[in-house]
Write an enzyme that holds these catalytic residues in place. Structure first.
Site, PDB file in Angstrom:
ATOM      1  N   CYS A 107     -10.932  10.677  -0.343  1.00  0.00           N
ATOM      2  CA  CYS A 107     -10.171  11.932  -0.440  1.00  0.00           C
ATOM      3  C   CYS A 107     -11.022  13.033  -1.048  1.00  0.00           C
ATOM      4  O   CYS A 107     -11.694  12.825  -2.057  1.00  0.00           O
ATOM      5  CB  CYS A 107      -8.927  11.713  -1.297  1.00  0.00           C
ATOM      6  N   CYS A 116      -5.271   9.734  -8.491  1.00  0.00           N
ATOM      7  CA  CYS A 116      -6.108   8.550  -8.279  1.00  0.00           C
ATOM      8  C   CYS A 116      -7.236   8.487  -9.305  1.00  0.00           C
ATOM      9  O   CYS A 116      -7.836   9.506  -9.641  1.00  0.00           O
ATOM     10  CB  CYS A 116      -6.749   8.582  -6.883  1.00  0.00           C
ATOM     11  N   CYS A 191      -3.748  13.770   1.241  1.00  0.00           N
ATOM     12  CA  CYS A 191      -3.536  12.663   0.312  1.00  0.00           C
ATOM     13  C   CYS A 191      -3.530  11.373   1.112  1.00  0.00           C
ATOM     14  O   CYS A 191      -2.598  11.121   1.884  1.00  0.00           O
ATOM     15  CB  CYS A 191      -2.222  12.813  -0.454  1.00  0.00           C
ATOM     16  N   GLU A 344      23.275  -2.332 -13.747  1.00  0.00           N
ATOM     17  CA  GLU A 344      22.416  -1.155 -13.674  1.00  0.00           C
ATOM     18  C   GLU A 344      22.989  -0.077 -14.590  1.00  0.00           C
ATOM     19  O   GLU A 344      24.205   0.026 -14.741  1.00  0.00           O
ATOM     20  CB  GLU A 344      22.356  -0.691 -12.197  1.00  0.00           C
ATOM     21  N   ASP A 390      14.310  -6.438 -13.797  1.00  0.00           N
ATOM     22  CA  ASP A 390      13.311  -5.511 -13.251  1.00  0.00           C
ATOM     23  C   ASP A 390      13.389  -4.195 -14.018  1.00  0.00           C
ATOM     24  O   ASP A 390      13.842  -3.172 -13.484  1.00  0.00           O
ATOM     25  CB  ASP A 390      13.604  -5.295 -11.747  1.00  0.00           C
ATOM     26  N   CYS A 416       6.620  -3.162 -13.874  1.00  0.00           N
ATOM     27  CA  CYS A 416       5.585  -2.175 -13.558  1.00  0.00           C
ATOM     28  C   CYS A 416       4.659  -1.990 -14.755  1.00  0.00           C
ATOM     29  O   CYS A 416       3.860  -1.064 -14.779  1.00  0.00           O
ATOM     30  CB  CYS A 416       6.226  -0.848 -13.168  1.00  0.00           C
TER      31      CYS A 416
HETATM   32  C1  SAM Z   1      12.090  -0.421 -12.083  1.00  0.00           C
HETATM   33  S1  SAM Z   1      13.667   0.125 -11.575  1.00  0.00           S
HETATM   34  C2  SAM Z   1      14.181  -1.278 -10.621  1.00  0.00           C
HETATM   35  C3  SAM Z   1      15.296  -1.020  -9.670  1.00  0.00           C
HETATM   36  C4  SAM Z   1      15.530  -2.094  -8.608  1.00  0.00           C
HETATM   37  N1  SAM Z   1      15.443  -3.433  -9.119  1.00  0.00           N
HETATM   38  C5  SAM Z   1      14.589  -1.906  -7.427  1.00  0.00           C
HETATM   39  O1  SAM Z   1      13.774  -2.792  -7.158  1.00  0.00           O
HETATM   40  O2  SAM Z   1      14.670  -0.863  -6.759  1.00  0.00           O
HETATM   41  C6  SAM Z   1      14.531   0.003 -13.073  1.00  0.00           C
HETATM   42  C7  SAM Z   1      16.007   0.334 -13.000  1.00  0.00           C
HETATM   43  O3  SAM Z   1      16.541   0.156 -14.318  1.00  0.00           O
HETATM   44  C8  SAM Z   1      17.495   1.166 -14.569  1.00  0.00           C
HETATM   45  N2  SAM Z   1      17.565   1.303 -16.040  1.00  0.00           N
HETATM   46  C9  SAM Z   1      16.717   1.958 -16.851  1.00  0.00           C
HETATM   47  N3  SAM Z   1      17.075   1.809 -18.127  1.00  0.00           N
HETATM   48  C10 SAM Z   1      18.190   1.029 -18.131  1.00  0.00           C
HETATM   49  C11 SAM Z   1      19.034   0.514 -19.160  1.00  0.00           C
HETATM   50  N4  SAM Z   1      18.795   0.782 -20.450  1.00  0.00           N
HETATM   51  N5  SAM Z   1      20.066  -0.271 -18.805  1.00  0.00           N
HETATM   52  C12 SAM Z   1      20.303  -0.550 -17.498  1.00  0.00           C
HETATM   53  N6  SAM Z   1      19.547  -0.084 -16.486  1.00  0.00           N
HETATM   54  C13 SAM Z   1      18.504   0.702 -16.800  1.00  0.00           C
HETATM   55  C14 SAM Z   1      16.986   2.369 -13.829  1.00  0.00           C
HETATM   56  O4  SAM Z   1      18.034   3.276 -13.528  1.00  0.00           O
HETATM   57  C15 SAM Z   1      16.360   1.739 -12.587  1.00  0.00           C
HETATM   58  O5  SAM Z   1      17.281   1.685 -11.535  1.00  0.00           O
END
Ligand code: SAM
Length: 461
Positions: A107, A116, A191, A344, A390, A416
């Site tokens: 790029c 990046c 990009c 969630e 997650d 992540c």
């Molecule tokens: C990394 S994302 C994962 C979402 C889903 N598993 C996916 O693969 O698309 C983390 C998720 O956690 C939610 N989140 C963040 N803080 C939170 C909390 N304190 N309690 C519950 N959910 C939360 C966010 O809104 C988001 O949707």
């Protein structure tokens, strides 16, 4: 003596058109962060490794020197510019020798754009480095023996979601990503990471923003490619006027995008033009995605995550999916599980799951809950055969403590952030879980980020 860079690429940074733009997400920075003074006299250093942020690392009398855009084997003359993490960050003045794993970046913005950090590394070293980040994070928690698989990669031009920053400067609008280690905005022309449909919108977005941003005003534009077309949220920091609405509706039609929404001073996201339903299909459910909702960065990364979660939970009848987003993982889980309970924090995402759960005859349920303030308790967790979590980058410490006590037979962590995952993994392992395997997933090509899936089971199971 300086050598010519045989890759024909110079990483010496020239600043993009200045904007003084603040952080992404609509916040404005009002003051510059002070960094402790450093001795700016030039040094010649040998780059030995690549640090967690993607910078080359050299040693200067026991003090680490972090040099962006270098590779192991580079010998560079540098100027220290800032104190960081027990060492200094330095800018390249010239190359004296070039390491063997340097390649030409694909790029033209590399070295200036903050998106990046690693396009200059050959592929083998790049992938080893990403895997190494996971291995090191586990080792720091005493989990160095855990098997770490090969990195599952997303290709170039695969990232389907990004936030562009914009600012009006005179008659122009600069639009792109923040420049490297700076709050300036790089005016993006290409990009190789993003889906082409997102890059193609840049010129037309610039023209549009020129009509909506007053002098020095700033905005963010969150863009997501979906099967229905591109979905955009304009984060403007002010309420939409009638003119704005008309312009946006016209622009949406001209550019045939799926949906355009507006976020003003509050966090409320208001649809301005909803031209086609924005849905994604997961496990047989067509889920209507709220504007700006979290989605995995690439479809390939998402598929890899889901595949590993399903493989680890195939025997489980009752499964909980914690931090469920819009149900990316929850709906596919319903193919083999009798029941799936999605938890969630964001109400809009819970509602999106509930709207699509009807087709599953009560087998998929959803609950809005803050899992930091109110993690699922031990009795609640014991109702499940498997739990998937997650969380965002901060990890899931309170929930991991409850999981450790509950002893659910199978736990799958998606993360992540290898450091917070390893911390939460330590909590589970200390209570008798075995971390059977970890798969690194690279959805953020050429950035320092790496994601992973880790599978836990109780010892002996
Ligand atoms: C990394 S994302 C994962 C979402 C889903 N598993 C996916 O693969 O698309 C983390 C998720 O956690 C939610 N989140 C963040 N803080 C939170 C909390 N304190 N309690 C519950 N959910 C939360 C966010 O809104 C988001 O949707």
């Amino acid at each position: 003596m300086a050598c010519g860079c045989s890759t024909g690429w110079s990483p010496l940074i020239t600043k993009a058109k200045g904007t003084g733009r603040g952080r992404r997400g609509g916040e404005r920075r009002t003051s510059r962060r002070q960094t402790p003074a450093v001795d700016p006299r030039p040094l010649v250093v040998d780059i030995r490794s690549i640090g967690a942020g993607g910078d080359g690392v050299a040693d200067d009398d026991g003090r680490p020197v972090y040099v962006p855009y270098t590779v192991p084997g580079d010998r560079v003359e540098v100027r220290p510019v800032a104190s960081v993490a027990g060492g200094v960050r330095a800018d390249i003045l010239s190359f004296e020798a070039e390491g063997p794993h340097r390649v030409p970046p694909p790029c033209r913005h590399f070295g200036t754009c903050g998106g990046c950090a690693l396009q200059h590394l050959d592929d083998t070293v790049y992938v080893d480095w990403k895997r190494g980040r996971v291995v090191e994070a586990l080792a720091r928690q005493g989990l160095g023996e855990v098997p770490v698989g090969a990195v599952v990669r997303s290709p170039a031009s695969a990232r389907r979601r990004a936030t562009f920053a914009a600012r009006r400067i005179g008659r122009d609008v600069v639009l792109g990503f923040n420049a490297a280690k700076s709050h300036l905005i790089l005016d993006l022309a290409e990009c190789p990471v993003l889906r082409p449909a997102l890059v193609a919108l840049l010129p037309s977005l610039r023209d549009l923003l020129r009509t909506m941003l007053e002098a020095m005003a700033a905005a963010d534009v969150v863009v997501t490619e979906t099967a229905a077309g591109v979905d955009l949220v304009f984060v403007m920091g002010r309420e939409a006027g009638l003119d704005d609405r008309e312009r946006l509706a016209g622009w949406a039609a001209e550019n045939d995008v799926a949906r355009v929404s507006w976020q003003g001073a509050e966090d409320v996201v208001e649809p301005i033009a909803a031209r086609r339903p924005v849905t994604l299909s997961w496990g047989g459910a067509d889920v209507a995605i709220p504007a700006g909702a979290f989605l995995q960065a690439t479809a390939e990364g998402e598929a890899a995550i889901v595949e590993r979660v399903l493989a680890a939970t195939s025997e489980a009848a009752r499964v909980a999916d914690l931090y469920a987003g819009c149900g990316t993982i929850a709906f596919p889980l319903a193919a083999s599980a009798k029941t799936v309970h999605a938890v969630e924090g964001e109400a809009g995402l819970v509602a999106a799951i509930e709207r699509s759960a009807g087709a599953f005859s009560g087998r998929v349920s959803a609950e809005q809950r803050d899992l930091v303030a109110r993690p699922l308790t031990v009795p609640e967790l014991r109702r499940f055969d498997a739990v998937v979590f997650d969380p965002p980058r901060a990890g899931a410490a309170p929930q991991a403590r409850m999981l450790a006590e509950a002893g659910v037979p199978t736990v799958v962590g998606v993360s992540c952030n290898p450091a917070t995952f390893a911390r939460d993994a330590r909590t589970l392992v200390d209570s008798g879980y075995r971390l059977r395997e970890v798969t690194p997933i690279d959805q953020f090509l050429w950035s320092p980020h790496v994601e992973l899936v880790g599978v836990f089971s109780r010892d002996g199971s």
